[in-house]
Design a protein around this motif. Structure first.
Motif, PDB file in Angstrom:
ATOM      1  N   GLU A 208      14.376 -22.125 -58.164  1.00 48.60           N
ATOM      2  CA  GLU A 208      15.784 -21.283 -58.192  1.00 48.60           C
ATOM      3  C   GLU A 208      15.968 -20.678 -59.416  1.00 48.60           C
ATOM      4  O   GLU A 208      16.394 -19.452 -59.590  1.00 48.60           O
ATOM      5  CB  GLU A 208      16.865 -22.113 -57.823  1.00 48.60           C
ATOM      6  CG  GLU A 208      16.903 -22.909 -56.378  1.00 48.60           C
ATOM      7  CD  GLU A 208      18.099 -23.820 -56.161  1.00 48.60           C
ATOM      8  OE1 GLU A 208      18.786 -24.123 -57.246  1.00 48.60           O
ATOM      9  OE2 GLU A 208      18.161 -24.045 -55.011  1.00 48.60           O
ATOM     10  N   GLN A 209      15.970 -21.135 -60.803  1.00 43.59           N
ATOM     11  CA  GLN A 209      16.061 -20.353 -61.794  1.00 43.59           C
ATOM     12  C   GLN A 209      15.058 -19.434 -62.212  1.00 43.59           C
ATOM     13  O   GLN A 209      15.256 -18.424 -62.481  1.00 43.59           O
ATOM     14  CB  GLN A 209      16.002 -21.589 -63.168  1.00 43.59           C
ATOM     15  CG  GLN A 209      17.281 -22.478 -63.294  1.00 43.59           C
ATOM     16  CD  GLN A 209      18.489 -21.773 -63.692  1.00 43.59           C
ATOM     17  OE1 GLN A 209      18.493 -20.563 -64.230  1.00 43.59           O
ATOM     18  NE2 GLN A 209      19.452 -22.453 -63.755  1.00 43.59           N
ATOM     19  N   ALA A 210      13.880 -19.865 -61.699  1.00 44.07           N
ATOM     20  CA  ALA A 210      12.762 -18.550 -62.043  1.00 44.07           C
ATOM     21  C   ALA A 210      13.093 -17.435 -60.931  1.00 44.07           C
ATOM     22  O   ALA A 210      12.733 -16.448 -61.255  1.00 44.07           O
ATOM     23  CB  ALA A 210      11.308 -19.256 -61.636  1.00 44.07           C
ATOM     24  N   ALA A 211      13.680 -17.800 -59.711  1.00 42.49           N
ATOM     25  CA  ALA A 211      13.731 -16.699 -58.844  1.00 42.49           C
ATOM     26  C   ALA A 211      14.867 -15.885 -59.361  1.00 42.49           C
ATOM     27  O   ALA A 211      15.132 -14.805 -59.270  1.00 42.49           O
ATOM     28  CB  ALA A 211      13.959 -17.369 -57.327  1.00 42.49           C
ATOM     29  N   ALA A 212      16.092 -16.463 -59.903  1.00 43.17           N
ATOM     30  CA  ALA A 212      17.144 -15.634 -60.454  1.00 43.17           C
ATOM     31  C   ALA A 212      16.876 -15.102 -61.482  1.00 43.17           C
ATOM     32  O   ALA A 212      17.167 -13.996 -61.726  1.00 43.17           O
ATOM     33  CB  ALA A 212      18.356 -16.806 -60.797  1.00 43.17           C
ATOM     34  N   GLN A 213      16.024 -15.463 -62.506  1.00 43.43           N
ATOM     35  CA  GLN A 213      15.451 -14.564 -63.641  1.00 43.43           C
ATOM     36  C   GLN A 213      14.508 -13.577 -63.154  1.00 43.43           C
ATOM     37  O   GLN A 213      14.846 -12.142 -63.540  1.00 43.43           O
ATOM     38  CB  GLN A 213      14.532 -15.718 -64.349  1.00 43.43           C
ATOM     39  CG  GLN A 213      14.008 -14.706 -65.513  1.00 43.43           C
ATOM     40  CD  GLN A 213      13.434 -15.754 -66.809  1.00 43.43           C
ATOM     41  OE1 GLN A 213      13.682 -16.973 -66.867  1.00 43.43           O
ATOM     42  NE2 GLN A 213      12.490 -15.148 -67.480  1.00 43.43           N
ATOM     43  N   ALA A 214      13.666 -13.723 -62.202  1.00 44.31           N
ATOM     44  CA  ALA A 214      13.073 -12.363 -61.518  1.00 44.31           C
ATOM     45  C   ALA A 214      14.007 -11.450 -60.782  1.00 44.31           C
ATOM     46  O   ALA A 214      13.766 -10.268 -61.019  1.00 44.31           O
ATOM     47  CB  ALA A 214      11.954 -13.133 -60.583  1.00 44.31           C
ATOM     48  N   MET A 215      14.991 -11.942 -60.071  1.00 44.63           N
ATOM     49  CA  MET A 215      15.879 -10.829 -59.642  1.00 44.63           C
ATOM     50  C   MET A 215      16.865 -10.261 -60.685  1.00 44.63           C
ATOM     51  O   MET A 215      16.867  -9.081 -60.699  1.00 44.63           O
ATOM     52  CB  MET A 215      16.866 -11.805 -58.756  1.00 44.63           C
ATOM     53  CG  MET A 215      17.799 -10.885 -58.165  1.00 44.63           C
ATOM     54  SD  MET A 215      17.143  -9.627 -56.886  1.00 44.63           S
ATOM     55  CE  MET A 215      16.998 -10.580 -55.402  1.00 44.63           C
ATOM     56  N   LEU A 216      17.091 -10.749 -61.851  1.00 48.09           N
ATOM     57  CA  LEU A 216      17.815 -10.190 -62.760  1.00 48.09           C
ATOM     58  C   LEU A 216      16.730  -9.324 -63.409  1.00 48.09           C
ATOM     59  O   LEU A 216      17.311  -8.109 -64.080  1.00 48.09           O
ATOM     60  CB  LEU A 216      18.061 -11.475 -63.817  1.00 48.09           C
ATOM     61  CG  LEU A 216      19.418 -12.003 -63.592  1.00 48.09           C
ATOM     62  CD1 LEU A 216      19.471 -13.349 -64.615  1.00 48.09           C
ATOM     63  CD2 LEU A 216      20.502 -11.536 -63.537  1.00 48.09           C
ATOM     64  N   GLU A 217      15.496  -9.491 -63.656  1.00 47.90           N
ATOM     65  CA  GLU A 217      14.710  -8.469 -64.524  1.00 47.90           C
ATOM     66  C   GLU A 217      14.496  -7.363 -63.526  1.00 47.90           C
ATOM     67  O   GLU A 217      14.416  -6.210 -63.867  1.00 47.90           O
ATOM     68  CB  GLU A 217      13.368  -9.377 -64.710  1.00 47.90           C
ATOM     69  CG  GLU A 217      13.366 -10.338 -65.758  1.00 47.90           C
ATOM     70  CD  GLU A 217      12.380 -11.182 -65.865  1.00 47.90           C
ATOM     71  OE1 GLU A 217      11.221 -11.221 -65.149  1.00 47.90           O
ATOM     72  OE2 GLU A 217      12.036 -12.025 -66.629  1.00 47.90           O
ATOM     73  N   GLU A 218      14.374  -7.693 -62.163  1.00 46.64           N
ATOM     74  CA  GLU A 218      14.160  -6.532 -61.146  1.00 46.64           C
ATOM     75  C   GLU A 218      15.341  -5.670 -60.991  1.00 46.64           C
ATOM     76  O   GLU A 218      15.075  -4.478 -61.268  1.00 46.64           O
ATOM     77  CB  GLU A 218      13.962  -7.185 -59.505  1.00 46.64           C
ATOM     78  CG  GLU A 218      13.800  -6.214 -58.641  1.00 46.64           C
ATOM     79  CD  GLU A 218      12.290  -5.318 -58.673  1.00 46.64           C
ATOM     80  OE1 GLU A 218      11.555  -5.865 -59.442  1.00 46.64           O
ATOM     81  OE2 GLU A 218      12.514  -4.347 -58.063  1.00 46.64           O
ATOM     82  N   LEU A 219      16.580  -6.274 -61.503  1.00 48.66           N
ATOM     83  CA  LEU A 219      17.763  -5.339 -61.334  1.00 48.66           C
ATOM     84  C   LEU A 219      18.067  -4.763 -62.606  1.00 48.66           C
ATOM     85  O   LEU A 219      18.884  -3.772 -62.667  1.00 48.66           O
ATOM     86  CB  LEU A 219      19.183  -6.327 -61.256  1.00 48.66           C
ATOM     87  CG  LEU A 219      19.115  -6.972 -59.781  1.00 48.66           C
ATOM     88  CD1 LEU A 219      20.161  -7.991 -59.660  1.00 48.66           C
ATOM     89  CD2 LEU A 219      19.605  -5.780 -58.665  1.00 48.66           C
ATOM     90  N   GLY A 220      17.320  -4.987 -63.517  1.00 48.26           N
ATOM     91  CA  GLY A 220      17.194  -4.415 -65.039  1.00 48.26           C
ATOM     92  C   GLY A 220      18.439  -5.066 -65.867  1.00 48.26           C
ATOM     93  O   GLY A 220      18.893  -4.405 -66.904  1.00 48.26           O
ATOM     94  N   VAL A 221      18.870  -6.316 -65.601  1.00 51.45           N
ATOM     95  CA  VAL A 221      19.981  -7.085 -66.347  1.00 51.45           C
ATOM     96  C   VAL A 221      19.364  -7.537 -67.490  1.00 51.45           C
ATOM     97  O   VAL A 221      19.973  -7.676 -68.511  1.00 51.45           O
ATOM     98  CB  VAL A 221      20.839  -7.819 -65.215  1.00 51.45           C
ATOM     99  CG1 VAL A 221      21.902  -8.641 -65.872  1.00 51.45           C
ATOM    100  CG2 VAL A 221      21.371  -7.257 -64.077  1.00 51.45           C
ATOM    101  N   TRP A 222      18.329  -8.391 -67.074  1.00 54.48           N
ATOM    102  CA  TRP A 222      17.584  -9.094 -68.226  1.00 54.48           C
ATOM    103  C   TRP A 222      16.207  -8.272 -68.617  1.00 54.48           C
ATOM    104  O   TRP A 222      15.547  -7.812 -67.735  1.00 54.48           O
ATOM    105  CB  TRP A 222      17.158 -10.210 -67.716  1.00 54.48           C
ATOM    106  CG  TRP A 222      18.331 -11.418 -67.871  1.00 54.48           C
ATOM    107  CD1 TRP A 222      19.619 -10.954 -68.084  1.00 54.48           C
ATOM    108  CD2 TRP A 222      18.371 -12.869 -68.026  1.00 54.48           C
ATOM    109  NE1 TRP A 222      20.299 -12.223 -68.134  1.00 54.48           N
ATOM    110  CE2 TRP A 222      19.273 -13.094 -68.136  1.00 54.48           C
ATOM    111  CE3 TRP A 222      17.021 -13.624 -67.809  1.00 54.48           C
ATOM    112  CZ2 TRP A 222      19.838 -14.624 -68.003  1.00 54.48           C
ATOM    113  CZ3 TRP A 222      17.267 -15.069 -67.754  1.00 54.48           C
ATOM    114  CH2 TRP A 222      18.749 -15.463 -68.017  1.00 54.48           C
ATOM    115  N   PRO A 223      15.829  -8.271 -69.868  1.00 46.25           N
ATOM    116  CA  PRO A 223      14.474  -7.516 -69.945  1.00 46.25           C
ATOM    117  C   PRO A 223      13.404  -8.426 -69.452  1.00 46.25           C
ATOM    118  O   PRO A 223      13.385  -9.696 -69.473  1.00 46.25           O
ATOM    119  CB  PRO A 223      14.563  -7.462 -71.612  1.00 46.25           C
ATOM    120  CG  PRO A 223      15.400  -8.480 -72.080  1.00 46.25           C
ATOM    121  CD  PRO A 223      16.495  -8.620 -71.093  1.00 46.25           C
ATOM    122  N   ALA A 224      12.501  -7.722 -68.960  1.00 45.51           N
ATOM    123  CA  ALA A 224      11.114  -8.419 -68.452  1.00 45.51           C
ATOM    124  C   ALA A 224      10.318  -9.279 -69.555  1.00 45.51           C
ATOM    125  O   ALA A 224      10.687  -8.790 -70.718  1.00 45.51           O
ATOM    126  CB  ALA A 224      10.285  -7.490 -67.860  1.00 45.51           C
TER     127      ALA A 224
END
Length: 224
Positions: A208-224
């Motif tokens: 779940e954490q990995a999926a949330a991080q992937a989503m944040l990266e996709e949204l541009g909220v977190w750097p990849a």
């Protein structure tokens, strides 16, 4: 206990022209007379404005997503309660005997409400300047900590969604593979209007954490 004084006003960094405003800001609904509920409403908005302006000025390179995460961490009730405890506002709150006996002076919800009400009292008595002065002083250490919300991807994604009026992100277990001693979980996350994404982990929580991080990266909220 309870009650206000010019000394408390000075501790807040402001010499009140009308101490009645501060008195009302520190009067719980369980007590007789005007209470802090309307002030709490106003103080919440003043706090939000000051914090938003502060973040935009201090983090010129932050995108909207990061600003939203930091903002939510700073204006939440827990932050207000922490500030109230540091200012010892609980000792000055006027409340009914029943609420006091129930430990009202230590209740986080009451402390948070009183803190917001005090901000409103400062604003009503002296304008935005004394309110901003208190906020920038008492929230300074919280500002430094606000970026730590980025360490928890699920929390960050939830705050991103709430800041935009979306539903709380949902996580669905797609499959569990591998032997019992080394399982692998695949989870799909849905957030806002974004395309669902999947990620794997050695536990459901990790996935779940990995999926949330992937989503944040996709949204541009977190750097990849």
């Amino acid at each position: 206990m309870g009650g206000v004084s010019a000394k408390l006003g000075k501790r807040l960094g402001h010499e009140f022209k009308d101490l009645g405003l501060l008195s009302q800001a520190l009067t719980h609904p369980s007590a007789d007379g005007a209470n802090y509920q309307r002030f709490e409403f106003l103080g919440d908005r003043v706090l939000g404005l000051v914090i938003a302006d502060w973040l935009v000025r201090d983090f010129p390179d932050a995108d909207e997503g990061e600003l939203a995460i930091r903002f939510n961490a700073l204006v939440r009730k827990e932050a207000c309660a922490e500030v109230a405890e540091r200012l010892d506002l609980g000792a000055h709150i006027t409340m009914g005997a029943g609420e006091e006996k129930a430990g009202g002076r230590q209740k986080a919800a009451i402390l948070a409400d009183a803190c917001e009400a005090v901000i409103a009292a400062l604003y009503l008595d002296g304008g935005i300047a004394p309110a901003r002065k208190l906020i920038e002083k008492e929230w300074a250490h919280l500002l430094e900590k606000s970026g730590k919300a980025r360490q928890d991807a699920k929390t960050a994604l939830q705050e991103w969604a709430q800041a935009r009026g979306h539903k709380v992100p949902s996580y669905e277990l797609i499959e569990r593979t591998g032997p019992d001693h080394a399982p692998e979980f695949t989870v799909e996350v849905r957030a806002g209007n974004a395309k669902p994404l999947r990620a794997k982990g050695n536990s459901k929580r990790q996935a779940e954490q990995a999926a949330a991080q992937a989503m944040l990266e996709e949204l541009g909220v977190w750097p990849a």
